[in-house]
Structures are given as C-alpha cells and as structure tokens.
Enzyme design. Structure first.
Site, mmCIF file in Angstrom:
data_model
loop_
_atom_site.group_PDB
_atom_site.id
_atom_site.type_symbol
_atom_site.label_atom_id
_atom_site.label_comp_id
_atom_site.label_asym_id
_atom_site.label_seq_id
_atom_site.Cartn_x
_atom_site.Cartn_y
_atom_site.Cartn_z
ATOM 1 C CB CYS A 2 -6.329 18.494 1.336
ATOM 2 S SG CYS A 2 -5.286 19.335 0.171
ATOM 3 N NE ARG A 27 -6.510 12.494 3.601
ATOM 4 C CZ ARG A 27 -6.942 11.525 2.826
ATOM 5 N NH1 ARG A 27 -7.049 10.323 3.308
ATOM 6 N NH2 ARG A 27 -7.274 11.751 1.581
ATOM 7 C CD1 TRP A 74 1.373 18.197 1.492
ATOM 8 C CD2 TRP A 74 0.694 18.168 -0.642
ATOM 9 N NE1 TRP A 74 2.437 17.820 0.710
ATOM 10 C CE2 TRP A 74 2.052 17.795 -0.600
ATOM 11 C CE3 TRP A 74 0.055 18.219 -1.877
ATOM 12 C CZ2 TRP A 74 2.780 17.482 -1.734
ATOM 13 C CZ3 TRP A 74 0.784 17.903 -3.011
ATOM 14 C CH2 TRP A 74 2.136 17.537 -2.938
ATOM 15 C CG ASN A 100 -9.262 17.147 0.027
ATOM 16 O OD1 ASN A 100 -8.974 18.215 0.534
ATOM 17 N ND2 ASN A 100 -9.435 16.036 0.720
ATOM 18 N N GLY A 101 -8.216 18.150 -4.238
ATOM 19 C CA GLY A 101 -8.127 17.831 -5.665
ATOM 20 C C GLY A 101 -7.656 19.037 -6.451
ATOM 21 C CD GLU A 483 10.785 1.672 1.813
ATOM 22 O OE1 GLU A 483 10.597 2.147 0.683
ATOM 23 O OE2 GLU A 483 10.129 2.027 2.815
ATOM 24 C CE LYS A 487 10.162 5.081 4.611
ATOM 25 N NZ LYS A 487 9.489 4.463 3.593
ATOM 26 C CD GLU A 490 9.416 8.654 2.484
ATOM 27 O OE1 GLU A 490 8.352 8.668 1.859
ATOM 28 O OE2 GLU A 490 9.712 7.721 3.258
ATOM 29 C CG HIS A 506 28.610 0.401 -14.285
ATOM 30 N ND1 HIS A 506 29.510 0.150 -15.286
ATOM 31 C CD2 HIS A 506 28.277 -0.799 -13.758
ATOM 32 C CE1 HIS A 506 29.688 -1.168 -15.386
ATOM 33 N NE2 HIS A 506 28.954 -1.755 -14.461
ATOM 34 C CE LYS A 605 0.807 6.623 5.647
ATOM 35 N NZ LYS A 605 2.132 5.992 5.582
HETATM 36 C C1 G6P Z 1 3.255 8.955 -0.649
HETATM 37 C C2 G6P Z 1 3.663 8.492 0.737
HETATM 38 C C3 G6P Z 1 4.538 7.241 0.628
HETATM 39 C C4 G6P Z 1 3.815 6.164 -0.147
HETATM 40 C C5 G6P Z 1 3.350 6.664 -1.523
HETATM 41 C C6 G6P Z 1 2.391 5.681 -2.179
HETATM 42 O O1 G6P Z 1 4.372 9.417 -1.335
HETATM 43 O O2 G6P Z 1 4.359 9.509 1.417
HETATM 44 O O3 G6P Z 1 4.835 6.761 1.929
HETATM 45 O O4 G6P Z 1 4.659 5.062 -0.317
HETATM 46 O O5 G6P Z 1 2.635 7.899 -1.384
HETATM 47 O O6 G6P Z 1 1.221 5.628 -1.407
HETATM 48 P P1 G6P Z 1 0.211 4.420 -1.357
HETATM 49 O O7 G6P Z 1 -0.817 4.829 -0.343
HETATM 50 O O8 G6P Z 1 -0.364 4.276 -2.733
HETATM 51 O O9 G6P Z 1 0.980 3.208 -0.955
#
Ligand code: G6P
Length: 610
Positions: A2, A27, A74, A100-101, A483, A487, A490, A506, A605
């Site tokens: 948030c 965020r 969020w 937030n939190g 990765e 991507k 996501e 396997h 984010k």
């Molecule tokens: C969230 C984001 C990812 C990120 C992860 C870790 O899940 O959507 O893109 O890799 O957090 O975030 P950080 O800021 O600690 O790299």
C-alpha cells in the site's frame, strides 16, 4: 504494497495527494482514497479500483483543503472494495487514519472495542486502530498522545497517518516495519511511504525509523520515540528527477525499464571497475572487504526476482572466490533457527529495500553476529540503512511491478563483488582483467539484443494462446529459466515453470506435447551439448521449442521452431544477456493478451507485509 501520501501547507492538498498516489500505485492498487479536513469537518472520498477512477469521481466536487491524507491499497484484511478502502473513520467521524501493514491482535482489540460500544463497518484491521486511538481522544488526550498510547497496545506492523478535526493544523504519523518518510518543503510539508511520491515537491527528506512517531505542521515537524523520548532527526537530500518516474514515450513502464537496461547496468558499474588492477572498487564495502573475503560461508537471502539473482551469485562466487554459498528464501530463513556466527556473511538482495521478509531475516542475522551486506536499489530504504555495509545497484526507480532492470543491475553488482572477492583470494590479474573487460562490454551487448525487439514481438505472437510454458536451462542458465518463467506468470497469467534442463526427465517431460512451448536457454557453454540432448528429447515428444542461443551457434537452429540469438560473453555474465529476450517475450505476450503489464492482478511491487 500500500502507498501513503499526505500534505499540509498553503496549497490545495487534493491534487497533490492524487498525483502522489499515482506515483505510488505500482506498490498496490486495488482501491484508493483521500481524506481531508474542511470547515464542516473531516471528509472521505474513496473507491474500489485505480487512483484515476477516484480522481474522475471527485473531479466535479472541486475539493479544496490545505490538509489531507491519501492511500492506495493492496488488500490484506478484507476484500478490495470501497468500504474497506482507506482512510477509515472513527465512529464519530472526526478522526481519519490510513495504515500500511498488519495489526496482528486486531480481533482481540475489536472484541473489546465492541464491548465498549464501538461499531465497525469494514473488515479491516485499520478501522480497529482508528477506534482504538479514539478511546484515548475521548479521555482528553491530544492526537499525538492518543496515537502513541494506542500503538502501545498493538502487535504487528504499521506505517500510519492520522488527521483529526479538532487539531486541524497537523498530521500525525508513526512507523513500525512499514516505511514512512517526511518531505520537508518551503512552508509546506508532506509525508509518504516512498520518496517517489514527494520528489515533485521537495528532495529534502527525513526517514522515520521503527518505533518513531512524528507531528507534522505546515512549517515545522517534531519526532519522538513511541516511548515518548524527544529525537533530533537530520534532513537528507535525495537524488532523482521527476522525469525518471514517467514513461518517457513508452506505452508501459515495464517496456521503458527493459529498454533502459544498457544505461541502468552502465550506472551499476560506473566508476567501480578498475581495469588496470583487474579488480573493482566498491566504496560501500570499504572497511569490510577483508571480513567479507574471509567469510567461512556466504548466505544470500532474498525474495522473488532478487532471489533468482542470488542463485546466479551462488554459481559465480563458488566458481571464482571459492567461498561456499547458500541461497535462502528470506521468508523461510527467518522462521527457522538459522545457524549463524560472526564468521558468516549474509547478503540481502532487495530492489525496494523494504520487503518485510528480507528485512526480518536481516534483523535475525544481525542479532546472531553475521556480517550483513545489503544489495539494494532504493537509496535510503530500510534494508540499506539496517545493513552493516552494502552496495547500491543504482538502477534508478523501477515502477513496473515485474522486476527487469533491477535484476540485471543486481547481477552486475554481484559480479563486481565476485571479482573483488576472487582477486582477494587466488584469481590472477590476467583473469581479473578479462572478467572486468567482459563486464564493461555488457551494455553494448544488451543493446544488440534489444535491437531485436520487433522480431521477439513476432515470436511472441505465435505463443499467445499457450496455457503452459516450460523454461529450461543448466548451470548459470537455471536461475534464468526460473526468472523467465516468473516474468511470464506475473504479467500474462500463463502457468510457467522453470526447471534445470536435466531434471526435465524426472517429471516435467510427462507434460510435453504439441501444446506445450518449451523455452531452452542454451548458450555455447560447457553444458551446451547436454542441453542439445535435452532439446532432442523434447522434440521427439512433439514439444514446441524456442531457444535462446549464441549467434555463433548454427546447430540449434535445425532443431527448434525459433532461435533468438544473443551475443557471447563469459558464462558467469551470460544471465545478464539471456534474460533480456525472456523479459521481452513475457512483455509482448501479456500486451497481446490485453493485460495491464505494469500492474498485474494481485501483485505488489514492494511486499511490506509478511
Ligand atoms: C515482489 C515483486 C517482485 C520482487 C519481490 C522482491 O514480489 O513483485 O518483483 O522481486 O517482491 O522484492 P525486493 O524489492 O525485495 O527485491
């Protein structure tokens, strides 16, 4: 997660807050709200959906108030709807709070407040907090004191902001585990959960630490601890321009950030590579190099994409510096009893520097005496400040929720650290210089791959309808496979799995048929021939194959449906190149499916809750 923004000054707070919320929307973005104080009292405007929807809804109201707070949410407690959106009122509708939190003991508190006669309209823990603060206001305490006393009863994490009809000259904020920063302006002050929301107004900021509470007036502010001790905080100046936070002509932040990578990785290495010594200079690690190089063990802790960067570092550091490395999910590490000593180094990788699990793991490692090194993008973020030492990746603001340029910059910094450690151990000058030169050549090589964007878009077109994807790679390319799959998941919501290529036999091989695209990351390295055998195995079962390979390699073309060619480099640096086509592939598939790539559903984010 948030986002919080607040303003107090001579200007109308509402457009300033809306603008700030838009900058924080990456965020968290399921609902948004603004609370202001007017002559008639406290007012709230909130709704489900994006900040722009809230903005259109209130446009005709011509709101004007010199003090206000806003929030983009969020959801953690309660579904994302208008009722659960922040700010939240107390029962008397005189006090407004955004938060937030997570308040962990909210159900116990709610029960006792209900017993006192309080009523609740939302499912949120925040509404519990606002009414808890109200109980102290009712006892005649001022806003600051009421917030402080209420927070003493709360277990959990928070970054909060409160405004109160009876004290209309101030915003009260407090922090524990969720970032909050004060923006110090000229006869105006702002508050936010992220510097990005303030930078259009001021670059002078005060970071609140955990267990601190502040009173913000138009022309002054004061900070104390939650135990009521006065504090003297220093004002820091932050870099950054508003241009860095706009899309610069691109349709999405994600594409802008992918395309920016030659420059962002150049910034990550700028002034750090010392060719004539075949080594690197990392100012942030000054004074800690020996302890780091003499570590018995290095543990890398991170989440998401940053964790994938850590996996690449494991291969690099073990190969060149000969120090044993373990890579841990921060969320797992913090909840067991990790065996650590002052002979260990723990490296924390985080783009945002605010991920709750990574931060908690850092606190645990610190408590146990390990050297804590932060590799962070956001300057001044909590992980950067809490680490003993560290290196900023200098990728610039990353707004797209799916991390791209931060990943490649993390890899650059990790390769620099590897070189530093290796040169302190056994690596020769000649080998060090060879690696340093290869690092310096990367920006141009990344650009060569980006120049193939149109072709990659055409390839994406052919795979838009797939429901599943497999990404396979070996050695340094295994983390890249993870990765690439992340991507795609996501932003396109296509199920994708990354696997070490040889592990395919396997289990995943059972899934392969003509509907299953398999992406092989197969540069010409020591395991190339083995990967070719894995490709043959998929082909024999009718799988559709897309390969990422080097341009000096013709053999693979005969076996696969499409090959995306990338330049050659040292194997340790290859992930910086091989991930680029995978970022573009995921981006184009998601755009072709008509999805919001910058703000994918359910994701945030910066995950500042556990
Ligand atoms: C969230 C984001 C990812 C990120 C992860 C870790 O899940 O959507 O893109 O890799 O957090 O975030 P950080 O800021 O600690 O790299």
């Amino acid at each position: 997660m948030c986002g919080i923004v607040g303003y107090i000054g001579n200007k109308n707070s509402v457009p300033i807050i809306i603008e700030g919320l838009k900058r924080l929307e990456y965020r968290g973005y399921d609902s948004a709200g603004v609370g202001i104080l007017e002559d008639k009292g406290a007012e709230v405007y909130k709704r489900e959906g994006k900040v722009s929807e809230l903005e259109s809804e209130i446009a005709s109201l011509n709101l004007d108030s010199k003090i206000g707070i806003g929030h983009t949410r969020w959801a953690t407690h309660g579904v994302p709807n208008t009722v659960n959106a922040h700010p939240h009122f107390n029962n008397d509708k005189t006090l407004l709070v955004i938060h937030n939190g997570i308040i962990e003991n909210y159900s116990v508190l709610k029960k006792s407040l209900k017993a006192e006669g309080y009523e609740f309209v939302s499912d949120t823990d925040t509404e519990v907090l606002v009414n808890l603060i109200d109980t102290f206001l009712k006892k005649g305490k001022c806003l600051l004191e009421s917030v402080r006393l209420a927070l003493a009863k709360v277990d959990g994490t928070y970054g909060i902001a409160a405004i109160y009809k009876e004290e209309p000259d101030k915003i009260v904020v407090a922090r524990k585990g969720s970032p909050l920063v004060i923006g110090v302006g000229d006869n105006e002050n702002l508050i936010a959960s992220d510097v990005n929301a303030l930078i259009a107004h001021t670059n002078r900021v005060v970071y609140l630490e955990d267990n601190e509470i502040a009173e913000i007036y138009q022309d002054k502010f004061s900070v104390k601890t939650l135990l009521d001790e006065e504090l003297k905080k220093s004002i820091e100046e932050v870099d950054g321009t508003i241009e860095e936070l706009t899309k610069g002509g691109y349709p999405h932040f994600m594409l802008k950030e992918i395309m920016e990578q030659p420059e962002s990785i150049r910034n990550s290495m700028r002034g750090r590579v010392v060719l004539k010594e075949g080594s690197v200079k990392l100012g942030g690690l000054h004074g800690y190099e020996e302890r780091l190089a003499n570590s018995k063990r290095i543990i890398i802790c991170a989440c998401g994409t940053s964790w994938h960067a850590g996996l690449v570092a494991e291969y690099m550091i073990e190969q060149y510096a000969g120090i044993p490395v373990e890579v841990e999910y921060a969320s797992e590490f913090r909840y067991r009893n990790p065996i650590l000593s002052n002979e260990d180094t723990v490296i924390f990788i985080s783009q945002s520097g605010e991920t709750a699990d990574t931060l908690a793991a850092l606190k645990e490692a610190k408590r146990k005496g390990a050297l804590c090194v932060g590799i962070v993008n956001v300057v001044g973020s909590t992980i950067a400040r809490e680490s003993h030492t560290g290196v900023y990746i200098h990728a610039g603001p990353e707004i797209g929720v799916a991390s791209t340029k931060a990943f490649t910059s993390q890899l650059i910094v990790l390769s620099l650290i590897t070189l530093l450690l290796a040169r302190k151990k056994n690596m020769s000058f000649v080998e060090g210089k060879e690696i340093a030169e290869a690092i310096l050549e990367l920006p141009d090589k990344v650009q060569e791959i980006l120049n193939q964007n149109d072709m990659i878009e055409l390839v994406a077109e052919k795979f838009v309808k797939a429901n599943n994807f497999l990404y396979l790679g070996r050695g340094y390319q295994f983390p890249v496979a993870l990765e690439g799959a992340l991507k795609l998941k996501e932003i396109s919501y296509i199920h994708a799995e990354g696997y070490p290529a040889a592990e395919m036999k396997h289990g995943p091989i059972a899934l392969i048929d003509e509907k299953m695209p398999v992406v092989f990351i197969a540069p010409s390295d020591s395991v190339y021939e083995k990967v070719i055998s894995n490709i043959e195995e998929v082909k024999a079962r009718g799988g559709r194959i897309l390969a990422i390979a080097n341009d000096d390699n013709g053999k693979i073309d005969e076996l696969v449906e499409h090959t995306i060619k990338i330049p050659s480099t040292l194997p340790m640096l290859m992930p910086v190149l091989s991930v680029i086509p995978l970022q573009l592939l995921a981006y184009h598939i998601a755009v072709k499916k008509g999805l919001n790539v910058d703000q994918p559903r359910n994701l945030a984010k910066s995950v500042t809750v556990e």
